[in-house]
Motif scaffolding. Structure first.
Motif, PDB file in Angstrom:
ATOM      1  N   LEU A 458       0.822  -1.211   0.000  1.00 37.98           N
ATOM      2  CA  LEU A 458       0.000   0.000   0.000  1.00 37.98           C
ATOM      3  C   LEU A 458       0.855   1.260   0.000  1.00 37.98           C
ATOM      4  CD1 LEU A 458      -2.766  -1.031   2.565  1.00 37.98           C
ATOM      5  CD2 LEU A 458      -3.130  -0.506   0.159  1.00 37.98           C
ATOM      6  N   LEU A 459       1.929   1.250   0.783  1.00 39.87           N
ATOM      7  CA  LEU A 459       2.775   2.439   0.909  1.00 39.87           C
ATOM      8  C   LEU A 459       3.422   2.807  -0.419  1.00 39.87           C
ATOM      9  CD1 LEU A 459       4.315   4.598   2.555  1.00 39.87           C
ATOM     10  CD2 LEU A 459       6.009   2.846   3.074  1.00 39.87           C
ATOM     11  N   TRP A 460       4.028   1.816  -1.087  1.00 38.54           N
ATOM     12  CA  TRP A 460       4.857   2.129  -2.251  1.00 38.54           C
ATOM     13  C   TRP A 460       4.093   2.161  -3.563  1.00 38.54           C
ATOM     14  CZ3 TRP A 460       9.131   4.478  -1.468  1.00 38.54           C
ATOM     15  CH2 TRP A 460       9.851   4.244  -0.294  1.00 38.54           C
ATOM     16  N   THR A 461       2.910   1.590  -3.618  1.00 40.51           N
ATOM     17  CA  THR A 461       2.161   1.612  -4.873  1.00 40.51           C
ATOM     18  C   THR A 461       0.963   2.549  -4.861  1.00 40.51           C
ATOM     19  OG1 THR A 461       0.799  -0.287  -4.184  1.00 40.51           O
ATOM     20  CG2 THR A 461       2.820  -0.754  -5.412  1.00 40.51           C
ATOM     21  N   TRP A 466       0.942   9.533  -4.746  1.00 39.39           N
ATOM     22  CA  TRP A 466       0.200  10.751  -4.440  1.00 39.39           C
ATOM     23  C   TRP A 466       1.050  11.753  -3.667  1.00 39.39           C
ATOM     24  CZ3 TRP A 466      -4.034  12.140  -6.806  1.00 39.39           C
ATOM     25  CH2 TRP A 466      -4.814  11.170  -7.411  1.00 39.39           C
ATOM     26  N   VAL A 467       2.031  11.261  -2.927  1.00 41.98           N
ATOM     27  CA  VAL A 467       2.942  12.187  -2.245  1.00 41.98           C
ATOM     28  C   VAL A 467       3.744  12.984  -3.264  1.00 41.98           C
ATOM     29  CG1 VAL A 467       4.940  12.321  -0.700  1.00 41.98           C
ATOM     30  CG2 VAL A 467       3.057  10.776  -0.162  1.00 41.98           C
ATOM     31  N   THR A 468       4.089  12.355  -4.400  1.00 45.08           N
ATOM     32  CA  THR A 468       4.848  13.069  -5.431  1.00 45.08           C
ATOM     33  C   THR A 468       4.034  14.179  -6.087  1.00 45.08           C
ATOM     34  OG1 THR A 468       4.175  11.462  -7.125  1.00 45.08           O
ATOM     35  CG2 THR A 468       6.229  11.034  -5.939  1.00 45.08           C
ATOM     36  N   MET A 469       2.712  14.197  -5.880  1.00 44.12           N
ATOM     37  CA  MET A 469       1.885  15.249  -6.480  1.00 44.12           C
ATOM     38  C   MET A 469       2.224  16.626  -5.937  1.00 44.12           C
ATOM     39  SD  MET A 469      -0.228  14.113  -8.806  1.00 44.12           S
ATOM     40  CE  MET A 469      -1.550  15.323  -8.826  1.00 44.12           C
ATOM     41  N   GLY A 475       4.917  15.786 -10.339  1.00 43.60           N
ATOM     42  CA  GLY A 475       3.844  15.078  -9.669  1.00 43.60           C
ATOM     43  C   GLY A 475       2.904  14.366 -10.614  1.00 43.60           C
ATOM     44  N   CYS A 476       2.472  15.057 -11.680  1.00 42.20           N
ATOM     45  CA  CYS A 476       1.540  14.433 -12.630  1.00 42.20           C
ATOM     46  C   CYS A 476       2.186  13.247 -13.328  1.00 42.20           C
ATOM     47  CB  CYS A 476       1.071  15.460 -13.640  1.00 42.20           C
ATOM     48  SG  CYS A 476       0.108  16.809 -12.903  1.00 42.20           S
ATOM     49  N   PHE A 477       3.475  13.392 -13.690  1.00 38.62           N
ATOM     50  CA  PHE A 477       4.157  12.274 -14.327  1.00 38.62           C
ATOM     51  C   PHE A 477       4.410  11.138 -13.339  1.00 38.62           C
ATOM     52  CE2 PHE A 477       5.361  15.939 -16.958  1.00 38.62           C
ATOM     53  CZ  PHE A 477       5.005  15.470 -18.204  1.00 38.62           C
TER      54      PHE A 477
END
Length: 524
Positions: A458-461, A466-469, A475-477
């Motif tokens: 759950l954490l990595w997938t 969403w944290v990268t957003m 973030g979008c990429f």
């Protein structure tokens, strides 16, 4: 005799585990990165930015608190029952309260210290502006209450279950019924039942208290905040007391055949361990039998999907163009639940088969690791494909005619505006499904416990993309790069290191790399 000896022992063990400290770094570091990125790239007034960051951190921490009960305590006592060590504890003069409190203390020291590591980051919005000191302390207290309720709910469910999957699912359902639903429904019902408003606030619990901790709610009704926290404290104490009583009553293995209850028959796997793989479609690949015997009944998924479809049709018929948008939001929520369900189930088969030695025996035969992985993926896709297609495509096909019938022009325009987003979302949905499946199989193979494997999946997938957003442009990429990366990385690892991981006993593995998935595990 030492006072509460299990508590002392479990706290000493937890204090010496590296994962206890790495979890603090992960939670505190993630909160710091999110807050700093918001503060750097926001173009609003400082007071507005501070309030936005504080609210984002608050509800993100609340989600973490609720998830900790499912991840940490749901399988604590159930694992002791499966391993046969629970009876050894009761050969002494220990009581059920001693055992439950000891296991709870071991989980609480990890989870609460991780939450405490994030609390200093909550002070950054306080310095920027837009957050009062009283609001700051009230939110921290409500988050601690949420963590307490979540952990005790996991202990309660774990006290009478044996399967780790059933324990995690039962804890999630219990938290939804006792924490999320009352907090969501209570305010709306309280407007119509003024004579029962105090009781409804009390039942709203920690999430209700968290909502009322913010200044715009607290200044009008401060008693509601304290009433909600009192409800959370009472709920947690009841969970602990019930777990202590149930553990005493259910720990004995009598050897007698106990009739399955209705919910056990409802969730029973389609293939039992006693079934052979020489008949039907199981003859094609023994890995199909290996995977299907750990999957619960699929009727639960279909009931959820058809229930959501009925709600979407009703909303579209009543709301017209607005109802179409709400229906799309409900559809996205169902797809999200399906991905979480997949992330929990994907690691189960390989993890259980490795712990029981079944994988090592199968590799002695002519089966290759690639065939085993292919069988696992085929089983997962067959299990989820029908509900996923219905949730992602079928609901839209049903809702559009209903929305056009209610409000033909506006509904069609609304749906036309949502079509590009829907197409992109469905593409990401398919990618995420395969990424979660591959990552879940890898973590199920390498992690010692199914709960840890599901949490890491759950954490990595699902969480990390969403944290990268919060990162501009990337973030979008990131939403597209993350699933492609996990499909490629996990499939390569499964192909090249399958035999090596199976051949390494779980007892010979060190504490590993904690939450970091890319390094190699340390051997003792």
């Amino acid at each position: 005799m030492t006072f509460l000896p299990i508590v002392v022992r479990e706290l000493q063990v937890a204090a010496r585990q590296v994962a206890t400290y790495r979890l603090r770094v992960l939670v505190g570091g993630a909160a710091f990165v999110v807050a700093v990125m918001f503060l750097i790239f926001a173009d609003q007034a400082p007071a507005s930015v501070g309030g936005t960051v504080f609210a984002f951190l608050t509800w993100g921490a609340a989600a973490f608190c609720l998830f900790e009960g499912i991840r940490v305590t749901a399988d604590t006592l159930a694992e002791e029952r499966r391993e046969g060590t629970l009876g050894l504890l009761f050969l002494t003069d220990l009581s059920g309260f001693d055992v439950v409190l000891g296991k709870f203390a071991a989980a609480a020291v990890r989870s609460f210290t991780a939450l405490l590591a994030a609390f200093p980051v909550f002070a950054l919005p306080l310095l920027v502006g837009g957050v009062t000191a009283g609001e700051f302390w009230r939110v921290l207290l409500a988050l601690a209450a949420t963590m307490l309720v979540s952990l005790t709910a996991g202990m309660f469910v774990s006290s009478f279950t044996r399967s780790g999957l059933a324990a995690m699912g039962g804890t999630a359902l219990l938290l939804a019924l006792t924490v999320i639903v009352p907090a969501a429904v209570g305010p709306g019902v309280a407007k119509h039942l003024t004579n029962w408003s105090g009781e409804l606030v009390f039942l709203s619990g920690s999430i209700g208290g968290l909502w009322r901790a913010f200044e715009n709610h607290f200044q009008f009704a401060p008693e509601d905040y304290w009433l909600a926290l009192a409800g959370a404290a009472v709920t947690a104490l009841l969970f602990l007391a019930a777990a202590s009583v149930l553990l005493i009553r259910t720990w004995r293995e009598t050897g007698e055949r106990v009739p399955d209850s209705w919910w056990q028959r409802f969730t029973r796997p389609r293939v039992n361990p006693a079934n052979v793989w020489s008949t039907g479609h199981l003859a094609e690949n023994p890995a199909l039998w290996l995977a299907e015997r750990t999957l619960p009944g699929r009727r639960m998924i279909w009931w959820m999907v058809w229930g959501a479809a009925g709600v979407c049709v009703l909303v579209a018929a009543v709301g017209g163009s607005v109802g179409v948008g709400i229906s799309i939001a409900i559809q996205m929520g169902v797809c999200f639940v399906l991905k979480v369900w997949l992330a929990v189930l994907a690691p189960q088969s390989l993890n259980e088969s490795r712990r029981t030695g079944a994988l090592e025996l199968l590799l002695v035969t002519g089966l290759s690791p690639r065939e085993l992985v292919r069988g696992q993926l085929e089983t997962l896709m067959n299990y989820f494909m029908g509900p996923a297609l219905m949730a992602s495509v079928g609901i839209s096909i049903i809702v559009l005619p209903v929305g056009m019938w209610a409000d033909s022009t506006n509904a069609l325009n609304s749906f036309g505006m949502l079509i590009p987003m829907w197409i992109v979302g469905m593409g990401l949905f398919v990618l995420d499904f395969y990424a979660i499946s591959y990552a879940g199989l890898w973590f199920g193979l390498t992690e010692p416990r199914p709960g840890q494997a599901a949490a890491r999946t759950l954490l990595w997938t699902m969480v990390a993309p969403w944290v990268t957003m919060i990162v501009p442009l990337f973030g979008c990429f990131g939403l597209l790069i993350w699933p492609v990366f996990w499909i490629a990385w996990a499939s390569i690892r499964l192909d090249r290191r399958f035999r090596e991981e199976v051949a390494t006993p779980l007892a010979a593995r060190g504490s590993g790399t904690g939450w970091w998935p890319f390094g190699s595990k340390r051997r003792l």
